[in-house]
Design an enzyme around this catalytic site. Structure first.
Site, PDB file in Angstrom:
ATOM      1  N   TYR A 210     -17.023  55.902 -17.204  1.00  0.00           N
ATOM      2  CA  TYR A 210     -17.265  57.208 -16.257  1.00  0.00           C
ATOM      3  C   TYR A 210     -16.189  57.167 -15.420  1.00  0.00           C
ATOM      4  CZ  TYR A 210     -18.882  53.109 -13.592  1.00  0.00           C
ATOM      5  OH  TYR A 210     -18.989  51.904 -12.829  1.00  0.00           O
ATOM      6  N   ASP A 288     -25.865  39.884  -4.047  1.00  0.00           N
ATOM      7  CA  ASP A 288     -25.541  38.797  -5.027  1.00  0.00           C
ATOM      8  C   ASP A 288     -25.579  37.210  -4.640  1.00  0.00           C
ATOM      9  OD1 ASP A 288     -25.077  40.811  -7.162  1.00  0.00           O
ATOM     10  OD2 ASP A 288     -22.841  40.549  -7.020  1.00  0.00           O
TER      11      ASP A 288
END
Length: 389
Positions: A210, A288
């Site tokens: 993308y 994370d």
């Protein structure tokens, strides 16, 4: 309330902005010499972008981000469309916020620019934590010491805060390896690639690409099963020829993108069991550091942004009892993060099916019900992390 955030990435900086907006005294400590992220793409869906828009960042996001029109999922060899789901105006109208693609560095820099400079401390590598009765003392390698009411570990997948709280982690190599690259637009202009998130699915692998950086680059990530590379670093150089060899026989557009890499980086995908808990006393984790997920739902950064917004809302509710607020933060956030960890792991199998009956059933389901349709994705995109049940 004095709050220290260890980690100046997307999760840490967005958490700082939410906590500052809530009226807390917040400082960010980043071990790198400057705020920034590696050169890779990132997707920010409406569940996260609405939170950044409320922080007053929409103009900055529009300047450097790309607004895709669709998620386009296709077959690996002939390019046949399996599903093309809208993420442009239809999604913004349905969920009240845009879908963006960013270069990670662009997003980190615009977040960093929004935090007052005197509250961001680079070159601060955490070495030790000490919890006192109503304080947390953080000591850094450069000799600096910070004493606060609450410390948030937003220091990523190799979190030092998590290590100090709960000991060494045990990551599991998934067998998947990934090559990534940023292709300058001029190298592939002849392909006339739609402004969308493209996902080519094939046997034992898939390729996502993308536009990022205002359309200057195409972010390309190639993920394959049965790899032998086990280094989890995102900065290890790979070989373009190796990636091309792995995608032999794939659609010419995929191979043209890989061949156009100025350079490629390779990393191994590791999985981690969900943590039993995220917090200890007056220290908690975010993003994370507590719920790493495989990149097959494009939700890692979005969930870290949600974490910071939820934490700020909860601390406003019960500021006098930090451990209780952190317990509630974990209770609110963990089920959603775990659901997305599981969905990401499931997509790994679904994206990599060998051609055959199971793959045909998957393709038929995508063509009819469409897992990325507005109706089916609402549970993810409509969520407002600031609203605490």
């Amino acid at each position: 309330m004095r709050i220290a955030i260890v980690g100046g990435g997307i999760g840490g900086l967005s958490a700082a902005l939410h906590l500052l907006q809530a009226g807390f005294d917040v400082h960010v400590y980043e071990q790198a010499p400057r705020i920034g992220e590696i050169g890779a793409g990132i997707q920010i869906s409406p569940n996260a972008s609405r939170l950044l828009v409320r922080l007053g960042l929409k103009a900055a996001m529009d300047e450097v981000g790309v607004r895709p029109q669709a998620v386009h999922q296709r077959r690996w060899d002939d390019g046949r469309t399996l599903q093309r789901a809208p993420v442009g105006a239809e999604v913004e109208q349905a969920f009240g916020a845009p879908y963006y693609h960013f270069h990670r560095g662009d997003l980190a820099e615009l977040l960093g620019a929004a935090v007052p400079a005197e509250r961001v401390h680079v070159g601060h590598k955490l070495v030790e934590l000490e919890q006192k009765a109503e304080r947390v003392v953080a000591r850094f390698e450069n000799g600096a010491v910070s004493e606060v009411d609450l410390l948030v570990g937003a220091d990523g997948i190799h979190s030092r805060v998590r290590h100090l709280l709960f000991g060494p982690e045990k990551p599991r190599f998934t067998g998947c390896v990934a090559w990534r690259g940023l292709v300058p637009a001029e190298r592939i202009r002849h392909l006339d690639i739609e402004v969308a998130s493209h996902n080519w699915m094939g046997p034992d692998g898939h390729v996502v690409h993308y536009w990022v950086a205002g359309g200057q680059f195409m972010n390309v990530v190639c993920i394959a099963e049965h790899g032998t590379w086990t280094n989890e670093s995102w900065t290890s150089r790979g070989e373009v020829a190796d990636a091309l060899a792995r995608y032999e026989g794939w659609h010419p557009s995929v191979r043209t993108l890989i061949a156009a890499f100025p350079a490629t980086f390779i990393w191994a995908l590791h999985d981690r069991l969900p943590l039993p808990r995220w917090s200890d006393g007056r220290v908690t984790l975010l993003g994370d550091a507590c719920h790493p997920m495989l990149p097959f739902m494009a939700q890692g950064a979005a969930q870290s942004i949600e974490d910071g917004a939820a934490l700020a809302s909860l601390l406003k509710t019960v500021p006098e009892d930090i451990p209780a607020a952190l317990s509630r933060y974990e209770a609110v956030r963990k089920p959603r993060a775990t659901r997305l960890q599981e969905a990401s792991a499931n997509n790994r199998k679904r994206f990599h099916l060998p051609d055959g009956p199971e793959q045909q059933a998957r393709d038929q389901a995508m063509a009819t019900s469409g897992d990325r349709s507005i109706a089916n994705i609402g549970w993810l995109y409509a969520h407002d992390a600031t609203v605490i049940a």
